[in-house]
Design an enzyme around this catalytic site. Sequence first.
Site, PDB file in Angstrom:
ATOM      1  N   ASP A 173       0.855  -1.170   0.000  1.00 23.04           N
ATOM      2  CA  ASP A 173       0.000   0.000   0.000  1.00 23.04           C
ATOM      3  C   ASP A 173       0.901   1.234   0.000  1.00 23.04           C
ATOM      4  OD1 ASP A 173      -2.400   1.573   0.414  1.00 23.04           O
ATOM      5  OD2 ASP A 173      -3.232  -0.201   1.403  1.00 23.04           O
TER       6      ASP A 173
ATOM      7  N   ASP B  22      -3.012   4.693  -2.349  1.00 27.11           N
ATOM      8  CA  ASP B  22      -4.082   5.261  -1.528  1.00 27.11           C
ATOM      9  C   ASP B  22      -4.540   6.627  -2.062  1.00 27.11           C
ATOM     10  OD1 ASP B  22      -5.453   4.776   1.077  1.00 27.11           O
ATOM     11  OD2 ASP B  22      -4.547   6.692   1.619  1.00 27.11           O
TER      12      ASP B  22
ATOM     13  N   GLU C 110      -6.315   3.758  -5.845  1.00 30.11           N
ATOM     14  CA  GLU C 110      -7.637   3.928  -5.241  1.00 30.11           C
ATOM     15  C   GLU C 110      -8.151   5.281  -5.721  1.00 30.11           C
ATOM     16  OE1 GLU C 110      -9.763   4.137  -0.865  1.00 30.11           O
ATOM     17  OE2 GLU C 110      -7.932   5.238  -1.265  1.00 30.11           O
TER      18      GLU C 110
ATOM     19  N   HIS D 240     -11.418  -3.026   3.180  1.00 32.59           N
ATOM     20  CA  HIS D 240     -11.311  -2.671   4.598  1.00 32.59           C
ATOM     21  C   HIS D 240     -12.061  -1.387   4.951  1.00 32.59           C
ATOM     22  CE1 HIS D 240      -8.453  -0.259   2.490  1.00 32.59           C
ATOM     23  NE2 HIS D 240      -8.264   0.489   3.554  1.00 32.59           N
ATOM     24  N   ASP D 241     -12.626  -0.711   3.965  1.00 31.57           N
ATOM     25  CA  ASP D 241     -13.387   0.513   4.232  1.00 31.57           C
ATOM     26  C   ASP D 241     -14.889   0.289   4.093  1.00 31.57           C
ATOM     27  OD1 ASP D 241     -11.039   2.054   4.564  1.00 31.57           O
ATOM     28  OD2 ASP D 241     -10.906   2.434   2.408  1.00 31.57           O
TER      29      ASP D 241
HETATM   30  C1  GLC Z   1      -8.060   5.218   1.896  1.00 39.42           C
HETATM   31  C2  GLC Z   1      -7.933   3.972   2.729  1.00 39.42           C
HETATM   32  C3  GLC Z   1      -8.579   4.236   4.060  1.00 39.42           C
HETATM   33  C4  GLC Z   1      -7.869   5.380   4.733  1.00 39.42           C
HETATM   34  C5  GLC Z   1      -7.803   6.601   3.834  1.00 39.42           C
HETATM   35  C6  GLC Z   1      -6.799   7.593   4.331  1.00 39.42           C
HETATM   36  O1  GLC Z   1      -9.368   5.515   1.593  1.00 39.42           O
HETATM   37  O2  GLC Z   1      -8.472   2.883   2.060  1.00 39.42           O
HETATM   38  O3  GLC Z   1      -8.583   3.102   4.876  1.00 39.42           O
HETATM   39  O4  GLC Z   1      -8.515   5.717   5.929  1.00 39.42           O
HETATM   40  O5  GLC Z   1      -7.424   6.291   2.526  1.00 39.42           O
HETATM   41  O6  GLC Z   1      -5.505   7.091   4.143  1.00 39.42           O
END
Ligand code: GLC
Length: 564
Positions: A105, A206, A260, A333-334
Amino acid sequence: MASPTQPRHPAWWKESVIYQIYPRSFKDSNGDGIGDLRGILEKLDYLQDLGIDLIWLCPIYRSPNDDNGYDIADYEAIMEEFGTMDDFDALLAEAKRRNIGILMDLVVNHSSDEHRWFQEARRSKDNPYRDFYIWRTSHDGTVPNNWESLFGGSAWELTPETGEYYLHQFSIKQPDLNWEHEPLRQEVYRMMRFWLDKGIAGFRMDVIPLISKKVGLPNRPDDFHEGWLRWYANGPRLHEFLQEMHREVLQHYDICTVGEAPGVTSQEARLYVEEDRKELDMIFQFDHFNIDRQPGSMYDRRPWTLRAFKQIFRHWDEALAAQGWNSIYLGNHDLPRIVSRFGSDDPAYREVSAKMLATLLLTLRGTPYIYNGDEIGMTNVHFAAIDDYRDISARNMWQLRRAAGVPEADLLAALHDFSRDNARTPMQWDDSPHGGFSTAEATWIDVNPNYREINVAQAQANPDSVLNHYKKLIRLRRQHSVLVYGEYEIIDEENEQVYAYLRKDAQECLLIMLNFTPKELRFSLPESVQFTKSETLITNYQAVTLSERTVTLLPFAAVIFKLT
Ligand code: GLC
Ligand code: CA
């Protein structure tokens, strides 16, 4: 309707099945109640047996864990609780021995406020690291602009040392990095090479659309209703930065990259992933992430329809049909657990609907991402009190809304539906205490009490389990390259109960039918689908047959037919 027939550039990462691990919750090897790298290593045989090719590891870097590792204090060190760099090297080597690659990540929109860069930067306006972050003065004693943190409250925090505010689009402990500043970018590229030179298989990036900010950081207009992230995403230099990253780092390695991408439309996605633009391989789109939530809110429900869900996947498939490539995910995970959200966690339907969703995940066109625990049909958790929740987002939301007078019962209901902790309870390995996740007295977050019925050991012993269904589907995907590269053609998109589509290439045509309801129903194929013979390749019931052009679909039935 159907996407134009185009030759697909073959690539190993298009043929891969990716498995996402939330390290804190996967397996605790030393009995401190927290998952760790040695724990993952212990489970590599399990993952090899499942048949996956790549692991995406959520952040494992040194971090004070304000946002469970998404707040990084040292990008080149391992979080103490997770182990050491030696443990990481051992994990990487052992995974490689099993032909499994590791995606790391990459969290570079922000760091932790405990990162050395920030500790330096906050000291004085002329500190060499000052420009690694984004600072503004306030002229009238209020915050520099109306930007909000995704986790609630203003996105600005005052530092007493200089009397200036820094920008944080996530928690106060996650200051945004300043990508306009070339030395910061060079530090990031150097760090990326450090990991790539170890032999990792790539990066998941991310919130990558946020790294370039709007010029002058203008106020978000009150009438801007496109959702929280649209205002902050896709800044003017974003693609310049990604192309620079590709030139300086990515192109020199045979790797897989996925960004992402909240706040990105399917048309904008082409700018990220079309091959000749030389940026990323894939992005994670957010249209279905938000399908059952009010725009701009993580916790407020709105009804979703199967038709809208199908449209999202068709739009994305069409947008990237000629060039580029999709990632396919249903949970992470979100997000809540997929079986609770899109299937049914009623014990009568849990297994069958989990298998139905697995069929979707592994047969859409794109690289599939399985989130750990979904392969055994893990469900949302219903904790009784806010104290049981760990997520910073949940805790902030609770505080803000309690202060505004919202009753506790309503807030608990929202957490039961949408808390990110639904996906973060420990992996359920067996029916021993804490589901075999840990031998500790207490774990960092409680295990879902349903671990006695839902666990890996039970799933391994049962030939008809969700787990064994995943294995069969992964094998099927390997045997039929049409499931990777073949055209995707939706059938009867208006149908609110059945999701049906074809995957076809010059050699084969597969028909996939999924009943998204707990009811038995009949589905008739339109005349446009031509065939003389049909053979069932896999189903989540004993047998399903196509008689004439009609099939009876039991509750949450899923079936793949080969048509000739
Ligand atoms: C992304 C991650 C999340 C995190 C956010 C800030 O959305 O998937 O878990 O809280 O970024 O890094
Ligand atoms: Ca541990």
